[in-house]
Structures are given as C-alpha cells and as structure tokens.
Design an enzyme around this catalytic site. Sequence first.
Site, short mmCIF file in Angstrom:
data_model
loop_
_atom_site.label_atom_id
_atom_site.label_comp_id
_atom_site.label_asym_id
_atom_site.label_seq_id
_atom_site.Cartn_x
_atom_site.Cartn_y
_atom_site.Cartn_z
N GLU A 163 7.56 -4.89 -10.92
CA GLU A 163 6.13 -4.68 -11.13
C GLU A 163 5.88 -4.19 -12.56
O GLU A 163 4.97 -4.66 -13.25
CB GLU A 163 5.59 -3.66 -10.11
CG GLU A 163 4.07 -3.50 -10.21
CD GLU A 163 3.53 -2.38 -9.32
OE1 GLU A 163 4.34 -1.71 -8.63
OE2 GLU A 163 2.31 -2.17 -9.33
N SER A 208 0.72 6.14 -17.40
CA SER A 208 1.53 6.26 -18.63
C SER A 208 2.21 7.63 -18.68
O SER A 208 3.33 7.75 -19.17
CB SER A 208 0.63 6.05 -19.85
OG SER A 208 0.23 4.70 -19.90
N GLU A 224 -2.37 7.04 -1.91
CA GLU A 224 -3.30 7.65 -0.94
C GLU A 224 -4.33 8.49 -1.69
O GLU A 224 -4.13 8.82 -2.86
CB GLU A 224 -2.51 8.54 0.02
CG GLU A 224 -1.48 7.73 0.80
CD GLU A 224 -0.74 8.57 1.83
OE1 GLU A 224 -0.92 9.81 1.83
OE2 GLU A 224 0.00 7.98 2.62
N ALA A 241 0.81 -1.21 0.00
CA ALA A 241 0.00 0.00 0.00
C ALA A 241 0.85 1.27 0.00
O ALA A 241 1.50 1.59 1.00
CB ALA A 241 -0.92 -0.01 1.22
#
Lengths: 251, 380
Positions: free
Chosen positions: B234, B358, B120, B117
């Site tokens: 990732e 992007s 926000e 996480a």
Amino acid sequence: MKIAVLVKQVPDTETKIVINANKNGIDESNIKYIVSPYDEYAIEEAIKIGGETTVISMGPDRCIESIRTALAMGIQKAIHIDTQGKSYDSYQTAAALAKVIKDGGFDLVLTGKQGIDYDNGQVTQMAAELSGASQVMVIDKLTINGDKAKVERRIAGGSKEVYESGFPLFLGCEKGLNTPRYASLPGIMKAKSKPIEKKSADELLGGATALVEFTNFELPPERAAGKRIEGEPPQQAAQLVKLLREEAKVI
Amino acid sequence: MDLNLVRQELQKLLKEKLVPIALECDEKGEFPIEVYNAVADAGYGSIYLPEEYGGGGSLDGLLVVMEEFSKISPAFALSTMSSFQLFGYNIAHLGTPQQKEKYLKPLIQDRKIGCWALTEPDVGSDAVHVKTTSKRDGDFFIVNGSKTFITNAPIADFFIVIANSGGKGFDSGNAFILEKGMQGLSVSKPFKKHGHRSSPTGQVYLDQVRVPKENLLGTEHKAFYDMKHSLDIERLMVGPMIMGTLKTLIEKSVIYAYSRQQFGQPILTFQLIQEKIARMRMHLEMVTAATEKAVHSLKQGHSIKSLATALKLYAAKVGVEMASEAVQIHGGNGYTHEYGVEMFLRDAKLLEIGGGTSEMMLQILAKDTIKDVGKKFGVI
C-alpha cells in the site's frame, strides 16, 4: 472461413511531423506508432466474424508492436512481412501482400479504407486485383450469409450502395462498421504465445518494381492569420462578399 | 507481460471513459462505477492478483496501472487499489482455497468491489488497540464495533475487518471477511471530503455480526503480523500515484506556461517558472527511482518496510508541494476547478494522512534506524 486482416503501423495522430534531411520522407525518431485507426475496424470485424483469423503487417521490426495489439485484441495468428530497412511503394506492397494472401488461401481480407499516414488508399484495391479477388472499399456494414457477403457503403447525399459478392473478397473498412474493443489483460497475456510467422518482403515481390518514388516532402504553408470583419451584420456581409470576390477570388 | 501494450490499451480505455468525466466526478463526489466495471472487465484491476484466478500476476503491471489512473484521477486509483489490492491481495495472500473461490473470483471476474477496514473513530495510527471486538461463539465469531475513513465502504460488496481477538499485545488481531447484507453490518453515506472526492469513503457499523468461522482470514490472533506485507505494498503504491500526478502536472504546467503571455513573452521563459518545472522533474525522477528500487527489492524477496515507508513519506510530501507549485504556475486559472490542476493538490494531501500519517512514517523510520544502529554496535 479464413480471414486475413491487413494492418499498417502509422505515426500516432497526435504526432508533430518533421521532414527528414533528404526531404524524401519523415523523420522517424521520437515518433509513437499506432495501428492505423481504420485498420482497428477491420480487426474488430474479423474477431466478430470468427473462424481462422490472421493479421498481416508489412514493415520494419517495429510493426510487430501493431501485430501484438491485433493479437491481444483477439486475432489468432500473424504474418510479419519484414521490409528489412527498405521502402516499397503501394504497388510493391500490394504485390507482396497479394502473394501471401493467395498462398494462404484466405476467403475474406479485411483492412482499413486507407492508412492514415500517406493516405494513398491504393494497396487494398491493387492487392485484390493482383490476387484475382473482388473488392469493395469504404464499407460500414457487413453481413455474411453462407458463401455470400452483403456489404454497404455510404455515398453522396445520404444514400448507400449495397453489394453482394462471393469470395475471395477484399473489404476496406470505414468508421461506423463497429466499435473496436480494447485489448483485455488476459488478451495481452495470451498474445505472447501466439505465433508470428516472418517472411521477407523482397522474396515475395516477384520482381515487382516501384512505380512511384518520393522525392520531395514539404509541410503545408503556415496558415495566415484570419481576418476579422467588424460592423453591423449588413456591413459585415457586404464586406465579406467583397473579400471573397476580390481577395479570395472564389465568387 | 508486455507493459507497453498494457499501457497503450489502458490509455485508450481511460481516454474514452475516464478522461471525459474525471473532473465532473470530482466536483459531484461521484464514483465512476462504469469505468470501474470497464477496468474490471478488461482485467486491468486484477493485474497483480494470481493468474490461476484470472489475474495478471504482475507487480510491474500494477505500477503501470496505478500510474495511468493517477494521471487522470488519483481518486480512481485509490478506490481501485483498495478493492483489488487491500481487499483482493490480502485474500490472495492469506485466504484459504475456499475463500479465494468465494471472494477473489467474483472480485476478478464479476465486478465486485472490496474494501479493507482497520481505522476506527478512536484508533488510527495505534492500530494494535482497535476496539472492535470478536468473540468466538461455536462455529461463529460475534463482531462488534465500528470503522471509519474506509475507502469504498459505502459501495463495497466485500469487507476485510480487523478486530481485537482477545489476545495480548501484537497477538491480538483477527481479520474477517464480511459480505454486504450480513445481519448487523451497515455502512454510512460517503463523507464529503477535501480531495479524493470521487472515491467513496465512509463508516462501517458492526452490530453483533455473526461471522462464520470459515471467514476468519489468516491465522487467529495474528492479523497484525499478516497485514504487514500488504501495508508495504500500500505504501509502495503512493510511488506510482505521485508519478502519475507529477507527469500530468508537468505536462499541464509546461504547456500552460508556454501559452500564457506576460510582459510580452511566455511565462515559460521566466527562470522562476522554470525552477518550479525543474523541481517537479527532479522529484518525479526521485520517486520513480525509489519506486523501481522497492519493486526490485520486493522481487528479490527482501524486506521493503523502511524503503516503502520512506517512499510514502517522501512521495506524499513532494506530491503536495509540487501540486501547489503547479497551481502557482497556473495562477488564477489554476485555482479554478476547470483547469484540472487544483484537484491534484487536494488529492495529494490525502497521501500525507491515509495509509499511515507522515508523522507515523517518520516515527517508524526513526525507530527502525535506531534499532539497526543499536544492533550493529550492541547498544541502545
């Protein structure tokens, strides 16, 4: 208990079969091979029973992939009977397998009820005969109690036959015997270091010669387009009976 | 690692368990927990986690797994990656032996679900300015704030939460490992989303959460440096996700165009349809090549920051464009849910937003490129 599992590598069930130029076999290029599905029940059963388990496969080098699948699922070791580019009929295959099984002193030999490529359904029975063992085919239940095995097979009309046998024993496994597992990642990693013993098919044959020769393969004829019967049910039924009698000549 | 065997066995598992329910899970917005458990039990989720904790230690294997998931359900790929990579890999990479024992082992061996996480409500791309705070209080840190758009948050057992450490600039990040059930930690229901509907996304609320100091992950104040490597991975994962997506769409499109007749012939014979198929193939090859290069570079120990950034930017863009073309080939049928094509379009769109938009990818590439040239010529 020493258990052998006989595994055949066959074309994937979704393969589009093409006959080779000589018409004595199928075109093997671009084919994805799998473990014959009925053999998976045999593998699973062997793993469930436990003891010393060995997978045996006869075929060209590519069948090591199928051996590895069995090892990754949990079989302990393997014997690859290398056919070195040659073809053998069911009898020769059974002779080579019988020799390995006798030499290995196996108590129980599990395999699929048939390979799903040529569907001959002969090798297990012949190999059992040649090794002087009992055999029961198309079994969907197995219980082992000491030196006896109790097996069940379904027969027509929803009944079943129940056999009790001592060892050595050959069993051809049918769907319903168990649910084969997927190989886990740790299983795949362990399979790498499990031993695969190589033997030559030619040397194991003991002079057995082929009894069957494949000379001409043909694809089944294309299915003709279906016929639609129109009208109300009574007319449709009458029309159907007429067609079955006059065209199909089945009644 | 025998990757063919991995692919073969995983395909068997997914064909039986995920294929029959993937579309229904998308429609209902349900996470296929049974499939997650099966994948976790069989060890495929932890294929890139360390072998000593029961993982497979194979980056190539991770690509195979991500691609196979994405062929059927990119959402399942995303949730699984968030658990095993964003959570698991960070623990493996940064954790103490005690943290690995406590959090990595149950993830690998006991079906636990993790999440990571950072984002926000007011801070996404501008990560360094997270508003969640962490203040030292004896042997604890007190963590306050909230997180949003967190993949797996509604179903997670374990969380990595990034908070402000009170330091300056880039040296102002702390990462903490939190567990479901900690006092003051709560999560929202899953959001209703355009795509990736079977991957639960939600908010994390942190109200005076007392986190033991043993749960600080990595070095105090250094979370923004620590996370960089994981962000590269990732971004790299968008490669196999789009490879899987394109492979499915290509197969579906060719088969559909072959059977769909218009003007007395299959639409596959029309060059305008063939052009779309050729472009899908072209982009599949390009994404594959870039992914393979990135993996190779990573194995050689080189930085893949620019390549992974470019790959994510490119793969997400062509994913959306080509999924749209696949829908187009399928015409009205493609626009319906039943044909299982438009799901890939909705799912691909997320990859232009999540994990860095992007626009951010372009900005990073521009900045890095200008810096490289500036360095070379001693200017700028």
